[in-house]
Design an enzyme around this catalytic site. Structure first.
Site, PDB file in Angstrom:
ATOM      1  N   LYS A  51       0.837  -1.246  -0.115  1.00 56.71           N
ATOM      2  CA  LYS A  51       0.044   0.084   0.110  1.00 56.71           C
ATOM      3  C   LYS A  51       0.714   1.314   0.039  1.00 56.71           C
ATOM      4  O   LYS A  51       1.515   1.492   0.901  1.00 56.71           O
ATOM      5  CB  LYS A  51      -0.980  -0.063   1.256  1.00 56.71           C
ATOM      6  CG  LYS A  51      -1.906   0.995   0.939  1.00 56.71           C
ATOM      7  CD  LYS A  51      -2.566   1.578   2.214  1.00 56.71           C
ATOM      8  CE  LYS A  51      -1.748   2.603   3.011  1.00 56.71           C
ATOM      9  NZ  LYS A  51      -1.560   3.998   2.154  1.00 56.71           N
ATOM     10  N   GLU A 111       9.565   1.232  10.779  1.00 57.26           N
ATOM     11  CA  GLU A 111      10.696   2.065  10.647  1.00 57.26           C
ATOM     12  C   GLU A 111      10.036   3.451  10.834  1.00 57.26           C
ATOM     13  O   GLU A 111       9.391   3.833  10.063  1.00 57.26           O
ATOM     14  CB  GLU A 111      11.162   1.771   9.351  1.00 57.26           C
ATOM     15  CG  GLU A 111      11.850   0.435   8.966  1.00 57.26           C
ATOM     16  CD  GLU A 111      13.293   0.324   9.326  1.00 57.26           C
ATOM     17  OE1 GLU A 111      13.713   1.637   9.931  1.00 57.26           O
ATOM     18  OE2 GLU A 111      13.636  -0.613   9.286  1.00 57.26           O
ATOM     19  N   CYS A 152      14.205  10.500   6.892  1.00 60.45           N
ATOM     20  CA  CYS A 152      13.869  10.219   8.284  1.00 60.45           C
ATOM     21  C   CYS A 152      15.185  10.206   9.036  1.00 60.45           C
ATOM     22  O   CYS A 152      15.235  10.493  10.392  1.00 60.45           O
ATOM     23  CB  CYS A 152      13.385   8.588   8.108  1.00 60.45           C
ATOM     24  SG  CYS A 152      14.315   7.549   7.485  1.00 60.45           S
ATOM     25  N   GLU A 159      10.006  15.890  15.398  1.00 60.18           N
ATOM     26  CA  GLU A 159      10.497  15.885  14.079  1.00 60.18           C
ATOM     27  C   GLU A 159       9.680  16.581  13.240  1.00 60.18           C
ATOM     28  O   GLU A 159       8.580  16.815  13.165  1.00 60.18           O
ATOM     29  CB  GLU A 159      10.140  14.362  13.417  1.00 60.18           C
ATOM     30  CG  GLU A 159      10.624  14.191  11.985  1.00 60.18           C
ATOM     31  CD  GLU A 159      10.160  12.716  11.516  1.00 60.18           C
ATOM     32  OE1 GLU A 159       9.041  12.189  11.691  1.00 60.18           O
ATOM     33  OE2 GLU A 159      11.006  11.826  10.939  1.00 60.18           O
TER      34      GLU A 159
HETATM   35  P1  NAD Z   1       2.466   8.445   7.799  1.00 61.09           P
HETATM   36  O1  NAD Z   1       2.627   7.624   9.125  1.00 61.09           O
HETATM   37  O2  NAD Z   1       1.339   9.374   7.910  1.00 61.09           O
HETATM   38  O3  NAD Z   1       1.953   7.261   6.777  1.00 61.09           O
HETATM   39  C1  NAD Z   1       2.794   6.499   6.138  1.00 61.09           C
HETATM   40  C2  NAD Z   1       1.974   5.398   5.371  1.00 61.09           C
HETATM   41  O4  NAD Z   1       1.191   4.672   6.404  1.00 61.09           O
HETATM   42  C3  NAD Z   1       1.242   5.821   4.437  1.00 61.09           C
HETATM   43  O5  NAD Z   1       0.965   4.929   3.350  1.00 61.09           O
HETATM   44  C4  NAD Z   1      -0.410   6.083   5.169  1.00 61.09           C
HETATM   45  O6  NAD Z   1      -1.331   6.073   4.409  1.00 61.09           O
HETATM   46  C5  NAD Z   1      -0.171   4.894   5.933  1.00 61.09           C
HETATM   47  N1  NAD Z   1      -0.733   4.759   7.330  1.00 61.09           N
HETATM   48  C6  NAD Z   1      -1.043   5.980   8.071  1.00 61.09           C
HETATM   49  N2  NAD Z   1      -1.681   5.640   9.262  1.00 61.09           N
HETATM   50  C7  NAD Z   1      -1.883   4.342   9.125  1.00 61.09           C
HETATM   51  C8  NAD Z   1      -2.517   3.367  10.092  1.00 61.09           C
HETATM   52  N3  NAD Z   1      -3.055   3.829  11.143  1.00 61.09           N
HETATM   53  N4  NAD Z   1      -2.619   2.177   9.691  1.00 61.09           N
HETATM   54  C9  NAD Z   1      -2.077   1.767   8.524  1.00 61.09           C
HETATM   55  N5  NAD Z   1      -1.399   2.610   7.580  1.00 61.09           N
HETATM   56  C10 NAD Z   1      -1.327   3.763   8.054  1.00 61.09           C
HETATM   57  O7  NAD Z   1       3.989   8.994   7.403  1.00 61.09           O
HETATM   58  P2  NAD Z   1       4.312   9.837   5.889  1.00 61.09           P
HETATM   59  O8  NAD Z   1       3.742  11.150   6.472  1.00 61.09           O
HETATM   60  O9  NAD Z   1       3.761   9.255   4.957  1.00 61.09           O
HETATM   61  O10 NAD Z   1       5.899   9.691   6.320  1.00 61.09           O
HETATM   62  C11 NAD Z   1       6.774  10.585   7.029  1.00 61.09           C
HETATM   63  C12 NAD Z   1       7.136   9.827   8.412  1.00 61.09           C
HETATM   64  O11 NAD Z   1       7.773   8.591   7.656  1.00 61.09           O
HETATM   65  C13 NAD Z   1       8.035  10.488   8.939  1.00 61.09           C
HETATM   66  O12 NAD Z   1       7.722  10.391  10.204  1.00 61.09           O
HETATM   67  C14 NAD Z   1       9.552   9.658   8.602  1.00 61.09           C
HETATM   68  O13 NAD Z   1      10.306  10.032   9.759  1.00 61.09           O
HETATM   69  C15 NAD Z   1       8.999   8.306   8.301  1.00 61.09           C
HETATM   70  N6  NAD Z   1      10.136   7.915   7.747  1.00 61.09           N
HETATM   71  C16 NAD Z   1      10.692   6.723   8.414  1.00 61.09           C
HETATM   72  C17 NAD Z   1      11.677   6.085   7.719  1.00 61.09           C
HETATM   73  C18 NAD Z   1      12.499   5.055   8.455  1.00 61.09           C
HETATM   74  O14 NAD Z   1      13.022   4.012   7.450  1.00 61.09           O
HETATM   75  N7  NAD Z   1      12.579   4.938   9.538  1.00 61.09           N
HETATM   76  C19 NAD Z   1      11.881   6.502   6.605  1.00 61.09           C
HETATM   77  C20 NAD Z   1      11.209   7.431   5.706  1.00 61.09           C
HETATM   78  C21 NAD Z   1      10.230   8.069   6.496  1.00 61.09           C
END
Ligand code: NAD
Length: 482
Positions: A180, A254, A288, A387
């Site tokens: 997804k 992650e 990240c 963050e």
């Molecule tokens: P997000 O958590 O809003 O969304 C990430 C994904 O999860 C999207 O596909 C979203 O539709 C889905 N999602 C959201 N809530 C969900 C739930 N309750 N159940 C299932 N799916 C859900 O994050 P974002 O804004 O897309 O990305 C930015 C974040 O990602 C930042 O916090 C960043 O640090 C983190 N990130 C971490 C890494 C790592 O490897 N640690 C890498 C890249 C980004």
């Protein structure tokens, strides 16, 4: 004339399936703020179909292929993806504003490299090993079996490569995948699907369902999913972890970060500040593991603030398709507004903005935020604790190495980090003392062959390397008495 790219189908069970739902997800250009395309939103029926296809593919042979056979599939997939690398990179740039020079590597080439890395690794890794058992004499066969159907959820910041962090080891291990993507970046996954079809990847081995939080939640809790692999925010990761805990379902999380750059007293100022451009501001700060808390010896604080200010203000901002641009628009309006509100909080907390601080004056559209540097603020400020995920740096003074390490560790996160010094041995000593999952001495680099992930609220589990493969395998011990 419309230049919209309208996708009408979902990639499920090896082919294009009309969505069972009626909703679409717009693709919005962060540069022009205009709609440039749309994809269908998956309904729960589509997710059911995708998971059923993944389960059927898993049971009907993918898990039983030899490691060499699966490796051959991964290599064909890599070749097809490689021939579409430029298309994928440009699609990502158009949907999330990533500078094209970065997208060419990170979103075009890196997924190809990951497929080849895991093809080589699985081919070289036997499924079983024998151990002499104890205390009873005999032999134990230790088998690595695929965990099953994987629900993989990706964020928008590096959509192609972060999906592949999951897909490549999962497929290598013998798992099948329902991906997804994030609603902000669903368009590039169509290039992935086209490569899978052209490579002849067996039907159902990879499926893609577009959607937001609700579809993500449905996938995570789906009774026919065996493992969840998630990259995204800590807030969403916490919810997903709770659901998987209840279901006793293996999960890799992650999550977010707030890493630090520890600049030691012997560091070369010019080289260090040049290195920070990528270690702290890559992808306009939407990465990240960025070192966004910059810890500087008190005695050299003003020099570093001046140099970091000059570096940040010199980065070319503009159309991310321009090869020379280092800072593109942020991925979405919502995210841009969040970053701007964090900058306001920094000001309210008493921070001094030495450059940037808002939207660049010469752009009347696009989700741009100027690279922004805060000085005169300590690690207790909200901009040093939360963050931001944008081009916003905080320069913090320290008095002595112990204090620098204690500031670095005074965070609820632990994902990346860097140290800057002319003495690499000293750098490694510092690295050993920082509470984090990964670290760089005078540079930060992700190594496909070494584990990547976080400690504390940055996550659970590891991707990349053999450890990233192990995350998709379950172990079975078979005892034979002597
Ligand atoms: P997000 O958590 O809003 O969304 C990430 C994904 O999860 C999207 O596909 C979203 O539709 C889905 N999602 C959201 N809530 C969900 C739930 N309750 N159940 C299932 N799916 C859900 O994050 P974002 O804004 O897309 O990305 C930015 C974040 O990602 C930042 O916090 C960043 O640090 C983190 N990130 C971490 C890494 C790592 O490897 N640690 C890498 C890249 C980004």
């Amino acid at each position: 004339m419309s230049t919209e790219t309208v996708r009408t189908h979902l990639f499920i069970d090896g082919g294009w399936r009309e969505s069972a739902g009626t909703e679409t997800i717009p693709v919005i250009s962060p540069l022009t703020e205009e709609r440039i395309g749309s994809v269908p939103e998956a309904s729960v029926d589509d997710v059911d179909a995708a998971v059923a296809a993944a389960r059927a593919a898993y049971r009907s042979g993918w898990r039983d292929l030899s490691h060499a056979e699966r490796a051959a599939h991964l290599r064909r997939f890599a070749d097809e993806l490689e021939s579409r690398a430029e298309e994928r990179a440009r699609t990502v740039t158009s949907e999330n504003g990533m500078p094209i020079a970065l997208a060419r590597f990170a979103e075009g080439q890196a997924p190809v490299q990951l497929l080849r890395y895991y093809a080589d690794l699985i081919e070289a890794t036997p499924a079983e090993e024998e151990r002499t058992s104890t205390p009873l004499p005999g032999t134990t066969i230790v088998r690595r079996e695929p965990v099953g159907v994987v629900g993989a959820i990706a964020p928008w910041n590096f959509p192609a490569v972060l999906s592949m962090f999951k897909i490549a080891p999962a497929l290598a291990a013998g798992c099948t995948v329902v991906l997804k993507p994030s609603p902000e970046t669903s368009a590039d996954s169509y290039v992935l699907a086209e490569a899978a079809i052209a490579a002849g990847l067996p039907s159902g081995v990879l499926n893609i369902v577009n959607g937001g939080t609700e579809i993500g939640q449905y996938l995570v809790a789906h009774p026919q999913v065996d493992k969840v692999a998630f990259t995204g925010s800590t807030a969403a990761g916490r919810q997903i972890g709770r659901v998987c805990g209840e279901l006793i379902r293996p999960v890799t999380l992650e999550l977010g970060g707030k890493s630090s750059a520890l600049i030691l007293d012997d560091a070369d100022l010019e080289q260090t500040v040049a290195g920070l451009a990528s270690a702290s501001l890559l992808n306009s700060g939407q990465t990240c593991y960025m070192s966004t808390r910059i810890l500087v010896p008190e005695s050299r604080y003003d020099n570093y603030v001046d140099a970091i200010t000059a570096m940040s203000s010199s980065l070319p901002i503009g159309d991310p398709m321009d090869e020379n641009v280092a800072v593109g628009p942020l991925a979405s309006e919502r995210h841009r507004n969040r970053v701007l509100s964090m900058i306001d909080r920094g000001r309210n907390d008493g921070g001094t903005v030495t450059t940037g601080g808002g939207r660049p004056a010469d752009f009347d559209r696009g989700f741009f935020v100027e690279p922004t540097v805060f000085a005169g603020i300590d690690n207790s400020a909200s901009i040093a604790r939360e963050e931001i995920f944008g081009p916003v740096l905080t320069v913090i003074a320290y008095d002595g190495l112990d204090e620098a390490i204690s500031i670095a560790n005074d965070s609820s996160y632990g994902l990346g980090g860097t140290v800057w010094t002319t003495d690499p041995d000293r750098g490694v000593d510092v690295a050993r003392r920082v509470e984090t999952g990964s670290f760089g001495v005078n540079y930060y680099n992700l190594d496909w062959g070494s584990p990547f992930g976080g400690v504390k609220e940055s996550g659970v589990g590891r991707e990349l390397g053999p450890e990233g493969l192990a995350a998709y395998q379950s172990l079975k011990s078979i005892f034979l008495p002597a």
